[in-house]
Design an enzyme around this catalytic site. Structure first.
Site, PDB file in Angstrom:
ATOM      1  N   SER A 133       3.484 -16.649  10.005  1.00  0.00           N
ATOM      2  CA  SER A 133       4.719 -16.134   8.893  1.00  0.00           C
ATOM      3  C   SER A 133       5.956 -16.437   9.791  1.00  0.00           C
ATOM      4  O   SER A 133       6.683 -15.714   9.367  1.00  0.00           O
ATOM      5  CB  SER A 133       4.494 -14.769   9.429  1.00  0.00           C
ATOM      6  OG  SER A 133       4.378 -14.377  10.741  1.00  0.00           O
ATOM      7  N   HIS A 156      -1.738 -13.579   6.273  1.00  0.00           N
ATOM      8  CA  HIS A 156      -0.955 -13.699   5.248  1.00  0.00           C
ATOM      9  C   HIS A 156      -1.353 -14.786   4.159  1.00  0.00           C
ATOM     10  O   HIS A 156      -0.685 -15.262   2.945  1.00  0.00           O
ATOM     11  CB  HIS A 156       0.824 -14.922   6.034  1.00  0.00           C
ATOM     12  CG  HIS A 156       1.412 -13.759   6.973  1.00  0.00           C
ATOM     13  ND1 HIS A 156       2.336 -13.347   6.111  1.00  0.00           N
ATOM     14  CD2 HIS A 156       1.187 -13.199   8.205  1.00  0.00           C
ATOM     15  CE1 HIS A 156       3.272 -12.004   7.184  1.00  0.00           C
ATOM     16  NE2 HIS A 156       2.090 -12.314   8.158  1.00  0.00           N
ATOM     17  N   LYS A 185      -0.577  -6.726   3.337  1.00  0.00           N
ATOM     18  CA  LYS A 185       0.719  -8.145   2.661  1.00  0.00           C
ATOM     19  C   LYS A 185       0.038  -8.695   0.797  1.00  0.00           C
ATOM     20  O   LYS A 185       0.991  -7.453  -0.002  1.00  0.00           O
ATOM     21  CB  LYS A 185      -0.250  -9.234   4.026  1.00  0.00           C
ATOM     22  CG  LYS A 185       0.641  -8.432   4.895  1.00  0.00           C
ATOM     23  CD  LYS A 185       0.859  -9.553   6.314  1.00  0.00           C
ATOM     24  CE  LYS A 185       0.792  -8.635   7.281  1.00  0.00           C
ATOM     25  NZ  LYS A 185       1.996  -8.005   7.811  1.00  0.00           N
TER      26      LYS A 185
HETATM   27  C1  LIG Z   1      -1.001 -12.860  11.649  1.00  0.00           C
HETATM   28  C2  LIG Z   1      -0.468 -11.074  11.245  1.00  0.00           C
HETATM   29  N1  LIG Z   1      -2.233 -10.366  11.877  1.00  0.00           N
HETATM   30  C3  LIG Z   1      -2.326  -8.654  12.113  1.00  0.00           C
HETATM   31  C4  LIG Z   1      -1.148  -8.892  11.691  1.00  0.00           C
HETATM   32  C5  LIG Z   1      -1.298  -7.288  11.321  1.00  0.00           C
HETATM   33  O1  LIG Z   1      -1.525  -6.671   9.934  1.00  0.00           O
HETATM   34  P1  LIG Z   1      -0.451  -5.295  10.352  1.00  0.00           P
HETATM   35  O2  LIG Z   1       0.548  -4.888   9.593  1.00  0.00           O
HETATM   36  O3  LIG Z   1      -1.738  -4.475   9.351  1.00  0.00           O
HETATM   37  O4  LIG Z   1      -0.930  -4.011  11.167  1.00  0.00           O
HETATM   38  C6  LIG Z   1       0.067  -9.202  11.061  1.00  0.00           C
HETATM   39  C7  LIG Z   1       1.328  -8.168  10.266  1.00  0.00           C
HETATM   40  O5  LIG Z   1       2.787  -8.583  10.926  1.00  0.00           O
HETATM   41  C8  LIG Z   1       0.426 -10.428  11.596  1.00  0.00           C
HETATM   42  O6  LIG Z   1       1.397 -11.659  10.614  1.00  0.00           O
END
Ligand SMILES: Cc1ncc(COP(=O)(O)O)c(C=O)c1O
Length: 327
Positions: A133, A156, A185
């Site tokens: 990300s 993502h 997302k």
């Molecule tokens: C790669 C990754 N895993 C997990 C998450 C966490 O997801 P959540 O926002 O549903 O807690 C994110 C969120 O920013 C992320 O970018």
């Protein structure tokens, strides 16, 4: 979006398919109620089962829902590796992966970003992301497979890229042992899941503390996610890919140093980062400046995230604003 009383074009959201405010998704929040307890007590609701079945059908694996991607990674990584196992994790992995591994009793090795050649012999598990990300890049997952389990966090990518929106692993025809996907997302709702073999689901239900000791997902959220899954179609994904390509090509043409591929579009701006972000804001474009320690020194950047719902005019306006800001 409105910020400080001004209308801005938002290039900072993870709502990649424009579903967060879709009328049908919003309408779904009117149905159902709160879970009232953890799922293992009395909080298991029909909507949870329906959503797990829909995701399992899409991914061809069993699925367990979590309240968030943070919970999903915590449960998976604190539970699966046995004490003393060797686990390798990419240096750019998300905080939830880092924290999950901190909770495990495994031995951890952090590899430099996307260097699977450095996986030590005897590793039990490798953990990577499908689409990073902050860099917008996708690892070649075939190089990450081997004599160990592979966990891919598709936060993502899920919904946004790959055949049927099934993410980077599906795009590369790789079958990881464990997949983490988020519903907050590209699907625009909230919550997450871990997908894998049936035994994994059983293990996480019985030992995953981030599953056991928390209230079940509110039913309206699960119902909204079901609607979003139906709406996340190829047409939206094609518009997203088209916008991402147009932004990337436009930014390259105006001399920006563009990283990665797909709909996360960072440009490296180093010491000019906050100045460029402020100039973009003046021009009505919201894209955050990302600095140390989120990214290494010398790699400071402005990061644009694209939506299928951006108009061509908005994408071109963004490119023009960057061209002016970089001058
Ligand atoms: C790669 C990754 N895993 C997990 C998450 C966490 O997801 P959540 O926002 O549903 O807690 C994110 C969120 O920013 C992320 O970018």
């Amino acid at each position: 979006m409105r910020l400080g009383g001004r209308e801005l074009v938002n290039f900072s959201s993870n709502d990649y398919l424009g579903l967060a405010w879709h009328p049908a998704v919003r309408a779904a929040y009117a149905e159902g109620g709160g879970a009232g307890s953890a799922r293992l007590i009395s909080g298991n609701r029909p909507a949870h089962d329906l959503l797990e079945a829909a995701l399992a059908d899409k991914l061809g694996r069993t699925v367990l829902l979590f309240s968030s991607g943070y919970h999903a990674n915590l449960a998976l990584l604190a539970t699966v590796p046995e004490p003393g196992d060797l686990v390798v994790s990419d240096a750019l992995n998300h905080a939830s992966i880092i924290d999950g591994l901190r909770l495990s009793k495994a031995r951890r090795v952090i590899l430099p970003h996307d260097q699977p050649d450095q996986i030590p012999a005897g590793a039990a598990l490798a953990v990577v992301e499908g689409l990073y990300s902050m860099d917008g890049d996708t690892p070649d997952l075939r190089r990450w497979t081997g004599d160990h389990w592979l966990a891919v966090d598709e936060a993502h990518a899920l919904g946004a890229i790959g055949p049927g929106g099934r993410g980077v692993a599906a795009m590369q025809d790789v079958a990881p042992d464990f997949i983490v996907g988020t519903l907050g997302k590209a699907l625009g709702v909230a919550g997450a899941f871990v997908a894998g073999p049936a035994a994994l689901r059983e293990l996480l239900i019985s030992q995953g503390r981030a599953f056991i000791y928390t209230t079940g997902m509110p039913e309206p959220v699960a119902l909204a996610a079901l609607v979003a899954i139906r709406l996340a179609d190829d047409e939206r994904r094609e518009r997203l890919a088209h916008n991402a390509r147009r932004l990337r090509e436009g930014l390259r043409e105006v001399g920006a140093r563009v990283l990665g591929a797909h709909h996360v579009v960072p440009i490296v701006t180093v010491e000019r980062t906050m100045d460029v972000a402020a100039r973009l804001l003046d021009a009505g474009i919201y894209a955050p400046g990302i600095r140390f320690p989120t990214v290494p020194r010398g790699q400071e950047r402005v990061r644009f995230t694209v939506s299928s719902e951006h108009t061509v005019e908005q994408v071109d306006r963004c490119v023009d604003a960057v061209a002016t800001a970089l001058r």
